[in-house]
Design an enzyme around this catalytic site. Structure first.
Site, PDB file in Angstrom:
ATOM      1  N   HIS A  72      -5.025   4.253  -4.147  1.00  0.00           N
ATOM      2  CA  HIS A  72      -4.222   5.014  -5.098  1.00  0.00           C
ATOM      3  C   HIS A  72      -5.143   5.246  -6.284  1.00  0.00           C
ATOM      4  O   HIS A  72      -5.379   4.340  -7.086  1.00  0.00           O
ATOM      5  CB  HIS A  72      -2.986   4.215  -5.533  1.00  0.00           C
ATOM      6  CG  HIS A  72      -2.029   3.973  -4.397  1.00  0.00           C
ATOM      7  ND1 HIS A  72      -1.284   4.991  -3.844  1.00  0.00           N
ATOM      8  CD2 HIS A  72      -1.711   2.854  -3.708  1.00  0.00           C
ATOM      9  CE1 HIS A  72      -0.535   4.496  -2.862  1.00  0.00           C
ATOM     10  NE2 HIS A  72      -0.780   3.202  -2.761  1.00  0.00           N
ATOM     11  N   GLU A 101      -3.524   4.493   1.873  1.00  0.00           N
ATOM     12  CA  GLU A 101      -2.437   5.042   1.050  1.00  0.00           C
ATOM     13  C   GLU A 101      -2.967   6.049   0.025  1.00  0.00           C
ATOM     14  O   GLU A 101      -2.567   6.047  -1.141  1.00  0.00           O
ATOM     15  CB  GLU A 101      -1.692   3.907   0.328  1.00  0.00           C
ATOM     16  CG  GLU A 101      -1.210   2.801   1.251  1.00  0.00           C
ATOM     17  CD  GLU A 101      -0.360   1.742   0.578  1.00  0.00           C
ATOM     18  OE1 GLU A 101       0.024   1.914  -0.592  1.00  0.00           O
ATOM     19  OE2 GLU A 101      -0.065   0.726   1.241  1.00  0.00           O
ATOM     20  N   GLU A 112      -1.241  -6.990  -0.316  1.00  0.00           N
ATOM     21  CA  GLU A 112      -1.400  -7.293  -1.756  1.00  0.00           C
ATOM     22  C   GLU A 112      -1.281  -8.775  -2.111  1.00  0.00           C
ATOM     23  O   GLU A 112      -0.554  -9.145  -3.035  1.00  0.00           O
ATOM     24  CB  GLU A 112      -0.391  -6.475  -2.584  1.00  0.00           C
ATOM     25  CG  GLU A 112      -0.532  -4.982  -2.369  1.00  0.00           C
ATOM     26  CD  GLU A 112       0.414  -4.154  -3.253  1.00  0.00           C
ATOM     27  OE1 GLU A 112       1.262  -4.738  -3.953  1.00  0.00           O
ATOM     28  OE2 GLU A 112       0.280  -2.918  -3.236  1.00  0.00           O
ATOM     29  N   ASP A 134      -3.765   8.684  -2.596  1.00  0.00           N
ATOM     30  CA  ASP A 134      -3.260   9.751  -3.463  1.00  0.00           C
ATOM     31  C   ASP A 134      -4.153   9.801  -4.692  1.00  0.00           C
ATOM     32  O   ASP A 134      -4.795   8.806  -5.042  1.00  0.00           O
ATOM     33  CB  ASP A 134      -1.763   9.616  -3.827  1.00  0.00           C
ATOM     34  CG  ASP A 134      -1.318   8.223  -4.256  1.00  0.00           C
ATOM     35  OD1 ASP A 134      -2.136   7.480  -4.844  1.00  0.00           O
ATOM     36  OD2 ASP A 134      -0.146   7.888  -4.024  1.00  0.00           O
TER      37      ASP A 134
HETATM   38  C1  XIL Z   1       5.828   2.269  -2.362  1.00  0.00           C
HETATM   39  C2  XIL Z   1       6.653   3.446  -1.869  1.00  0.00           C
HETATM   40  O1  XIL Z   1       5.848   4.597  -1.858  1.00  0.00           O
HETATM   41  C3  XIL Z   1       7.861   3.629  -2.748  1.00  0.00           C
HETATM   42  O2  XIL Z   1       8.726   4.614  -2.205  1.00  0.00           O
HETATM   43  C4  XIL Z   1       8.626   2.319  -2.905  1.00  0.00           C
HETATM   44  O3  XIL Z   1       9.663   2.469  -3.815  1.00  0.00           O
HETATM   45  C5  XIL Z   1       7.710   1.199  -3.338  1.00  0.00           C
HETATM   46  O4  XIL Z   1       6.613   1.111  -2.453  1.00  0.00           O
HETATM   47  N1  XIL Z   1       1.405  -0.216  -2.305  1.00  0.00           N
HETATM   48  C6  XIL Z   1       1.977  -0.310  -1.048  1.00  0.00           C
HETATM   49  C7  XIL Z   1       3.099   0.579  -0.679  1.00  0.00           C
HETATM   50  O5  XIL Z   1       1.486  -1.067  -0.212  1.00  0.00           O
HETATM   51  O6  XIL Z   1       3.995  -0.040   0.199  1.00  0.00           O
HETATM   52  C8  XIL Z   1       3.825   1.081  -1.895  1.00  0.00           C
HETATM   53  O7  XIL Z   1       4.782   2.042  -1.466  1.00  0.00           O
HETATM   54  C9  XIL Z   1       2.863   1.660  -2.901  1.00  0.00           C
HETATM   55  C10 XIL Z   1       1.887   0.632  -3.362  1.00  0.00           C
END
Ligand code: XIL
Length: 319
Positions: A203, A231, A126, A233
């Protein structure tokens, strides 16, 4: 019995929390359905490097042992992220040489610890804003605008074989961010900076248009690098309605979105560029989303009791 990993033609992963592995259902699903594991939190800097002279390998090593026992791949997440900065780093006093030494030591110690056992690392997470400018983080402030390239170099020095990824979110909704990321890859290639793959966090939600996701996949494929949906969802409550009651119609839309994302990945990304798809945890009760959006949501393929949702069948259908 049919499981996701038995049907998948590419690695299919879940982000796991080692603490939840005590729950037998959680562990059994993680083991039975997935061929890859990402540490949801336990390889991040604040967990693994809580003090300047102390590393805590317990969470990461537990996940490594779990993955090895089950013949799964471990994907490393993440070496440098502005949201995972330990207190000692926030308070660190030093000139740019000292900061450089700090990240080099961190990266090389962590990569070295898992060398030969871990498949890949999200080296930097990020680093871009939506408009494509560099995010104003503690790293940019102390290390200067070329820090991402140097992080990749340090990681490569510590392990010549591990796959090195740049990971970010929202490339499918922010053209400026997508372009910046692709430009960075082109620049790395010109300069001989090692990079093997791109992570698209994804996401997303049931309303996001497929064609934007497909376009993002195509452009990412054009780099020639590995492509990881890292990631995934899928929210059913994008408007954050406080009292949302999930309906069958919403479950069906979520199922369709899982199916189409999996299908697009399979058809758009050539086999040799498929690092796989990782889902961001297992059951709706484990998801980070409600905390993050301060709203009710149910973005994962299993429900709170770990029963399969229509979303699960959507993934199967897409595979
Ligand atoms: C999130 C986790 O899912 C949570 O449990 C934690 O509190 C914060 O981080 N982008 C990312 C992940 O790259 O590492 C993040 O994960 C979600 C957003």
């Amino acid at each position: 019995a049919v499981t996701l990993k038995s049907v998948a033609s590419f690695p299919l992963g879940a982000a796991l929390n080692p603490k939840l592995l005590n729950n037998a259902l959680y562990g059994r699903i993680a083991e039975r359905e997935f061929s890859s594991v990402t540490a949801e939190n336990h390889l991040k800097m604040h967990h693994i490097h809580p003090e300047q002279n102390r590393y805590d390998w317990s969470g990461g090593d537990a996940l490594m042992a779990f993955a090895q026992r089950n013949g799964q791949r471990l994907h490393g997440h993440t070496l440098l992220w502005h949201q995972a900065v330990p207190k000692w780093v926030r308070e660190f006093q030093g000139d740019s040489t000292a900061w450089e030494q700090l990240i080099k030591e961190h990266i090389q110690t962590v990569v070295g610890h898992y060398k030969g056992r871990i498949a890949a690392w999200d080296v930097v997470n990020e680093a871009f804003e939506e408009d494509g400018s560099l995010r104003k983080t503690i790293w940019l402030e102390h290390l200067g605008p070329d820090y991402i390239a140097r992080c990749f170099r340090y990681a490569r020095e510590a392990d010549p074989d591990v796959k090195l990824f740049y990971n970010d979110y929202g490339q499918e909704s922010s053209p400026g961010k997508l372009t910046a990321m692709l430009d960075m890859v082109a620049d790395f290639k010109r300069r001989g900076i090692p990079i093997d793959g791109i992570g698209l966090q994804m996401h997303t939600n049931i309303r996001h248009p497929d064609r934007q996701i497909e376009n993002t996949l195509r452009q990412t494929v054009n780099t020639g690098l590995l492509v990881h949906i890292s990631e995934l969802d899928i929210r059913i409550n994008p408007d954050k309605k406080p009292d949302l009651v999930p309906t069958d119609a919403l479950w069906q839309q979520q199922k369709q979105k899982f199916a189409s994302i999996v299908r697009m990945y399979k058809t758009v990304v050539p086999k040799e560029q498929q690092h796989g798809i990782t889902i961001w945890n297992i059951g709706d009760g484990d998801s980070w989303i409600p905390n993050f959006c301060k709203c009710q949501d149910f973005p994962l393929p299993f429900d709170k009791q770990y029963a399969k949702k229509p979303a699960y069948d959507g993934i199967l259908e897409g595979l």
